[in-house]
Design a protein around this motif. Structure first.
Motif, PDB file in Angstrom:
ATOM      1  N   ARG A  16      11.450  10.758  -3.960  1.00  0.00           N
ATOM      2  CA  ARG A  16      11.367   9.915  -5.155  1.00  0.00           C
ATOM      3  C   ARG A  16      12.066  10.669  -6.273  1.00  0.00           C
ATOM      4  O   ARG A  16      12.527  11.793  -6.066  1.00  0.00           O
ATOM      5  N   ASP A  17      12.145  10.079  -7.451  1.00  0.00           N
ATOM      6  CA  ASP A  17      12.840  10.732  -8.553  1.00  0.00           C
ATOM      7  C   ASP A  17      12.271  12.116  -8.859  1.00  0.00           C
ATOM      8  O   ASP A  17      13.006  13.043  -9.150  1.00  0.00           O
ATOM      9  N   SER A  18      10.942  12.248  -8.779  1.00  0.00           N
ATOM     10  CA  SER A  18      10.319  13.533  -9.102  1.00  0.00           C
ATOM     11  C   SER A  18      10.203  14.462  -7.891  1.00  0.00           C
ATOM     12  O   SER A  18       9.654  15.553  -8.005  1.00  0.00           O
ATOM     13  N   LEU A  19      10.700  14.041  -6.733  1.00  0.00           N
ATOM     14  CA  LEU A  19      10.684  14.891  -5.537  1.00  0.00           C
ATOM     15  C   LEU A  19      12.060  14.856  -4.895  1.00  0.00           C
ATOM     16  O   LEU A  19      12.330  14.102  -3.964  1.00  0.00           O
ATOM     17  N   GLY A  20      12.940  15.675  -5.435  1.00  0.00           N
ATOM     18  CA  GLY A  20      14.297  15.776  -4.916  1.00  0.00           C
ATOM     19  C   GLY A  20      14.362  16.758  -3.769  1.00  0.00           C
ATOM     20  O   GLY A  20      13.350  17.296  -3.313  1.00  0.00           O
ATOM     21  N   GLY A  25      12.205  20.669  -0.140  1.00  0.00           N
ATOM     22  CA  GLY A  25      12.383  21.860   0.686  1.00  0.00           C
ATOM     23  C   GLY A  25      11.331  22.919   0.403  1.00  0.00           C
ATOM     24  O   GLY A  25      10.768  23.516   1.331  1.00  0.00           O
ATOM     25  N   GLU A  26      11.033  23.129  -0.880  1.00  0.00           N
ATOM     26  CA  GLU A  26      10.006  24.104  -1.255  1.00  0.00           C
ATOM     27  C   GLU A  26       8.637  23.694  -0.714  1.00  0.00           C
ATOM     28  O   GLU A  26       7.898  24.527  -0.191  1.00  0.00           O
ATOM     29  N   GLN A  27       8.297  22.404  -0.841  1.00  0.00           N
ATOM     30  CA  GLN A  27       7.017  21.924  -0.333  1.00  0.00           C
ATOM     31  C   GLN A  27       6.918  22.086   1.178  1.00  0.00           C
ATOM     32  O   GLN A  27       5.876  22.504   1.701  1.00  0.00           O
ATOM     33  N   ASP A  50      13.024   8.767   3.324  1.00  0.00           N
ATOM     34  CA  ASP A  50      14.024   8.892   2.261  1.00  0.00           C
ATOM     35  C   ASP A  50      14.687   7.529   2.022  1.00  0.00           C
ATOM     36  O   ASP A  50      15.849   7.320   2.377  1.00  0.00           O
ATOM     37  N   PRO A  51      13.954   6.570   1.405  1.00  0.00           N
ATOM     38  CA  PRO A  51      14.475   5.203   1.281  1.00  0.00           C
ATOM     39  C   PRO A  51      15.714   5.087   0.408  1.00  0.00           C
ATOM     40  O   PRO A  51      16.528   4.189   0.615  1.00  0.00           O
TER      41      PRO A  51
END
Length: 81
Positions: A16-20, A25-27, A50-51
């Motif tokens: 989403r916009d806040s999860l690039g 990758g970090e998560q 990844d819609p």
């Protein structure tokens, strides 16, 4: 989701916009580290929905984060189709 008897963990994420890609990758690295030390996890499946196709190289992400051995990690990026 933990399938305790099978020793499988299923992790699901959605871009989403806040999860690039960087944050994702970090998560995933944090999740992989956590479950690698979990006594009831021998296989970790990470499904990334990844819609909006924010991940420009999904095969690269899958390859970079997937591994095999005594602790198996499989990452699969699923685009909107």
């Amino acid at each position: 989701f933990l399938l305790k008897q099978e020793k499988i963990v299923i992790e699901a994420k959605k871009t989403r916009d806040s999860l690039g890609i960087k944050e994702l990758g970090e998560q995933l690295i944090v999740d992989i580290t956590r479950y690698k030390n979990h006594q009831d996890c021998k296989v970790l499946f990470c499904f990334v929905y990844d819609p909006d196709e924010k991940i420009q190289n999904p095969q690269g992400l899958e390859k970079d984060l997937s591994s095999a051995g005594s602790f198996t990690v499989k990452v699969l990026v699923i685009p909107k189709r």
